[in-house]
Design an enzyme around this catalytic site. Structure first.
Site, PDB file in Angstrom:
ATOM      1  N   HIS A 159      20.554 -40.008  -1.328  1.00 53.77           N
ATOM      2  CA  HIS A 159      21.480 -39.270  -0.248  1.00 53.77           C
ATOM      3  C   HIS A 159      21.189 -37.883  -0.592  1.00 53.77           C
ATOM      4  O   HIS A 159      21.308 -37.555  -2.026  1.00 53.77           O
ATOM      5  CB  HIS A 159      22.762 -39.684  -0.263  1.00 53.77           C
ATOM      6  CG  HIS A 159      23.139 -41.101   0.211  1.00 53.77           C
ATOM      7  ND1 HIS A 159      23.005 -41.441   1.379  1.00 53.77           N
ATOM      8  CD2 HIS A 159      23.400 -42.135  -0.517  1.00 53.77           C
ATOM      9  CE1 HIS A 159      22.983 -42.746   1.691  1.00 53.77           C
ATOM     10  NE2 HIS A 159      23.368 -43.218   0.146  1.00 53.77           N
ATOM     11  N   ARG A 177      20.253 -30.395  11.941  1.00 54.84           N
ATOM     12  CA  ARG A 177      21.572 -30.944  11.833  1.00 54.84           C
ATOM     13  C   ARG A 177      22.424 -30.558  10.519  1.00 54.84           C
ATOM     14  O   ARG A 177      21.579 -30.769   9.469  1.00 54.84           O
ATOM     15  CB  ARG A 177      21.561 -32.303  11.916  1.00 54.84           C
ATOM     16  CG  ARG A 177      22.716 -33.222  11.789  1.00 54.84           C
ATOM     17  CD  ARG A 177      22.664 -34.625  11.775  1.00 54.84           C
ATOM     18  NE  ARG A 177      23.723 -35.360  11.783  1.00 54.84           N
ATOM     19  CZ  ARG A 177      23.924 -36.048  10.489  1.00 54.84           C
ATOM     20  NH1 ARG A 177      22.942 -36.520   9.650  1.00 54.84           N
ATOM     21  NH2 ARG A 177      25.081 -36.820  10.287  1.00 54.84           N
ATOM     22  N   ASP A 212      21.479 -57.038   3.583  1.00 59.44           N
ATOM     23  CA  ASP A 212      21.031 -58.527   3.460  1.00 59.44           C
ATOM     24  C   ASP A 212      19.453 -58.366   3.267  1.00 59.44           C
ATOM     25  O   ASP A 212      18.745 -59.012   2.981  1.00 59.44           O
ATOM     26  CB  ASP A 212      21.478 -59.291   4.496  1.00 59.44           C
ATOM     27  CG  ASP A 212      23.032 -59.587   4.270  1.00 59.44           C
ATOM     28  OD1 ASP A 212      23.455 -59.376   3.311  1.00 59.44           O
ATOM     29  OD2 ASP A 212      23.583 -60.407   5.499  1.00 59.44           O
ATOM     30  N   ARG A 223      32.287 -36.270   0.825  1.00 61.88           N
ATOM     31  CA  ARG A 223      32.370 -35.992   2.135  1.00 61.88           C
ATOM     32  C   ARG A 223      33.306 -36.991   2.540  1.00 61.88           C
ATOM     33  O   ARG A 223      34.415 -37.011   2.058  1.00 61.88           O
ATOM     34  CB  ARG A 223      30.928 -36.609   2.668  1.00 61.88           C
ATOM     35  CG  ARG A 223      29.726 -35.880   1.907  1.00 61.88           C
ATOM     36  CD  ARG A 223      28.785 -34.968   2.659  1.00 61.88           C
ATOM     37  NE  ARG A 223      28.837 -35.100   4.150  1.00 61.88           N
ATOM     38  CZ  ARG A 223      27.670 -35.567   4.775  1.00 61.88           C
ATOM     39  NH1 ARG A 223      26.755 -36.256   4.549  1.00 61.88           N
ATOM     40  NH2 ARG A 223      27.797 -35.511   6.260  1.00 61.88           N
ATOM     41  N   HIS A 276      26.899 -47.042   5.186  1.00 62.45           N
ATOM     42  CA  HIS A 276      28.267 -47.309   5.059  1.00 62.45           C
ATOM     43  C   HIS A 276      28.934 -48.603   6.061  1.00 62.45           C
ATOM     44  O   HIS A 276      29.959 -49.016   5.740  1.00 62.45           O
ATOM     45  CB  HIS A 276      28.907 -45.903   5.767  1.00 62.45           C
ATOM     46  CG  HIS A 276      28.388 -44.913   5.275  1.00 62.45           C
ATOM     47  ND1 HIS A 276      28.434 -44.423   3.892  1.00 62.45           N
ATOM     48  CD2 HIS A 276      27.768 -43.777   5.791  1.00 62.45           C
ATOM     49  CE1 HIS A 276      27.706 -43.344   3.627  1.00 62.45           C
ATOM     50  NE2 HIS A 276      27.250 -42.939   4.678  1.00 62.45           N
ATOM     51  N   PRO A 333      18.627 -43.564  10.487  1.00 61.74           N
ATOM     52  CA  PRO A 333      19.042 -42.872  11.701  1.00 61.74           C
ATOM     53  C   PRO A 333      19.220 -41.462  11.102  1.00 61.74           C
ATOM     54  O   PRO A 333      20.094 -41.248  10.507  1.00 61.74           O
ATOM     55  CB  PRO A 333      20.281 -43.477  12.155  1.00 61.74           C
ATOM     56  CG  PRO A 333      20.012 -44.971  11.573  1.00 61.74           C
ATOM     57  CD  PRO A 333      19.266 -44.696  10.223  1.00 61.74           C
ATOM     58  N   ASN A 334      18.625 -40.393  12.213  1.00 66.57           N
ATOM     59  CA  ASN A 334      19.112 -39.142  12.173  1.00 66.57           C
ATOM     60  C   ASN A 334      18.594 -38.230  11.249  1.00 66.57           C
ATOM     61  O   ASN A 334      18.643 -37.107  11.131  1.00 66.57           O
ATOM     62  CB  ASN A 334      20.563 -38.681  12.282  1.00 66.57           C
ATOM     63  CG  ASN A 334      21.098 -39.405  13.489  1.00 66.57           C
ATOM     64  OD1 ASN A 334      20.763 -39.224  14.677  1.00 66.57           O
ATOM     65  ND2 ASN A 334      22.253 -40.054  13.272  1.00 66.57           N
ATOM     66  N   GLU A 337      18.488 -46.268  -3.454  1.00 66.00           N
ATOM     67  CA  GLU A 337      19.066 -45.524  -2.502  1.00 66.00           C
ATOM     68  C   GLU A 337      19.146 -44.144  -2.890  1.00 66.00           C
ATOM     69  O   GLU A 337      19.613 -43.582  -3.935  1.00 66.00           O
ATOM     70  CB  GLU A 337      20.393 -46.089  -2.421  1.00 66.00           C
ATOM     71  CG  GLU A 337      21.419 -45.566  -1.408  1.00 66.00           C
ATOM     72  CD  GLU A 337      22.502 -46.235  -1.100  1.00 66.00           C
ATOM     73  OE1 GLU A 337      22.523 -47.717  -0.881  1.00 66.00           O
ATOM     74  OE2 GLU A 337      23.519 -45.744  -0.987  1.00 66.00           O
ATOM     75  N   ASN A 345      16.629 -43.893   2.282  1.00 67.37           N
ATOM     76  CA  ASN A 345      17.918 -43.177   2.587  1.00 67.37           C
ATOM     77  C   ASN A 345      18.421 -43.880   3.888  1.00 67.37           C
ATOM     78  O   ASN A 345      17.660 -43.326   4.981  1.00 67.37           O
ATOM     79  CB  ASN A 345      17.737 -41.621   2.953  1.00 67.37           C
ATOM     80  CG  ASN A 345      19.030 -41.068   3.187  1.00 67.37           C
ATOM     81  OD1 ASN A 345      20.017 -41.581   3.717  1.00 67.37           O
ATOM     82  ND2 ASN A 345      18.890 -39.656   2.910  1.00 67.37           N
ATOM     83  N   TYR A 363      22.651 -30.424   4.401  1.00 71.06           N
ATOM     84  CA  TYR A 363      21.378 -30.987   4.264  1.00 71.06           C
ATOM     85  C   TYR A 363      20.189 -29.997   3.985  1.00 71.06           C
ATOM     86  O   TYR A 363      19.193 -30.074   3.878  1.00 71.06           O
ATOM     87  CB  TYR A 363      21.045 -31.916   5.566  1.00 71.06           C
ATOM     88  CG  TYR A 363      21.854 -32.907   5.784  1.00 71.06           C
ATOM     89  CD1 TYR A 363      21.997 -34.094   4.824  1.00 71.06           C
ATOM     90  CD2 TYR A 363      22.718 -33.241   6.991  1.00 71.06           C
ATOM     91  CE1 TYR A 363      22.876 -35.210   5.092  1.00 71.06           C
ATOM     92  CE2 TYR A 363      23.721 -34.148   7.163  1.00 71.06           C
ATOM     93  CZ  TYR A 363      23.491 -35.212   6.390  1.00 71.06           C
ATOM     94  OH  TYR A 363      24.710 -35.993   6.729  1.00 71.06           O
ATOM     95  N   ALA A 421      23.643 -43.176   8.456  1.00 68.85           N
ATOM     96  CA  ALA A 421      24.920 -43.678   8.617  1.00 68.85           C
ATOM     97  C   ALA A 421      24.924 -45.178   8.180  1.00 68.85           C
ATOM     98  O   ALA A 421      25.972 -45.768   7.856  1.00 68.85           O
ATOM     99  CB  ALA A 421      25.203 -43.153   9.763  1.00 68.85           C
TER     100      ALA A 421
END
Length: 145
Positions: A100, A17, A86, A107, A79, A9-10, A98, A73, A22, A76
């Protein structure tokens, strides 16, 4: 070798943003860079982004027959999404890295925890868009070993 780069997301809003976090490269710019980098390493690379958790889970389930490795990635969802965690665990035969762009440990407190990291073979963060390229390199090392 065929890999998937999966954005949560995002992440379609990168470059718009929080530029101080970023950067100014757009998602489209980053995607082009990833594809070119993969091509330079003779890797077939698909990119997929969704703002919907269930769509991401369905995509993760599909990797078993299609991809050798995945760079993810989760945004959100990193977290708090045990469902995403799963899903990754369900396809443990395919290695996930993973990623970021920022260092999540520098952060907000809620960003310091990753529920998905423990089902990934590595976590790479804090190198901006280059984080994705480092993840591709790591997958190459693992898959060619």
């Amino acid at each position: 070798m065929k890999i998937l780069v999966l954005f949560g997301p995002n992440l379609n809003m990168v470059g718009i943003r929080k530029k101080e976090v970023y950067g100014t490269q757009t998602a489209s710019d980053i995607n082009k860079c990833i594809i070119e980098y993969a091509k330079s390493k003779n890797i077939e690379c698909d990119i997929f982004q969704s703002n919907h958790e269930g769509v991401l889970i369905d995509k993760i389930h599909s990797v078993l027959s299609e991809y050798d490795g995945v760079v993810i990635n989760p945004g959100a969802l990193t977290h708090y999404s045990y469902a995403l965690r799963d899903a990754i665990e369900c396809v443990e035969e395919v290695p996930f890295v993973e990623v970021h762009m920022s260092n999540i440990f520098d952060r907000e407190d809620f960003r310091k925890v990753s529920v998905t990291a423990e089902v990934c073979i590595k976590q790479i963060m804090g190198y901006g868009a280059d984080s994705y390229l480092y993840a591709i390199d790591y997958l190459c090392e693992v898959l060619n070993a």
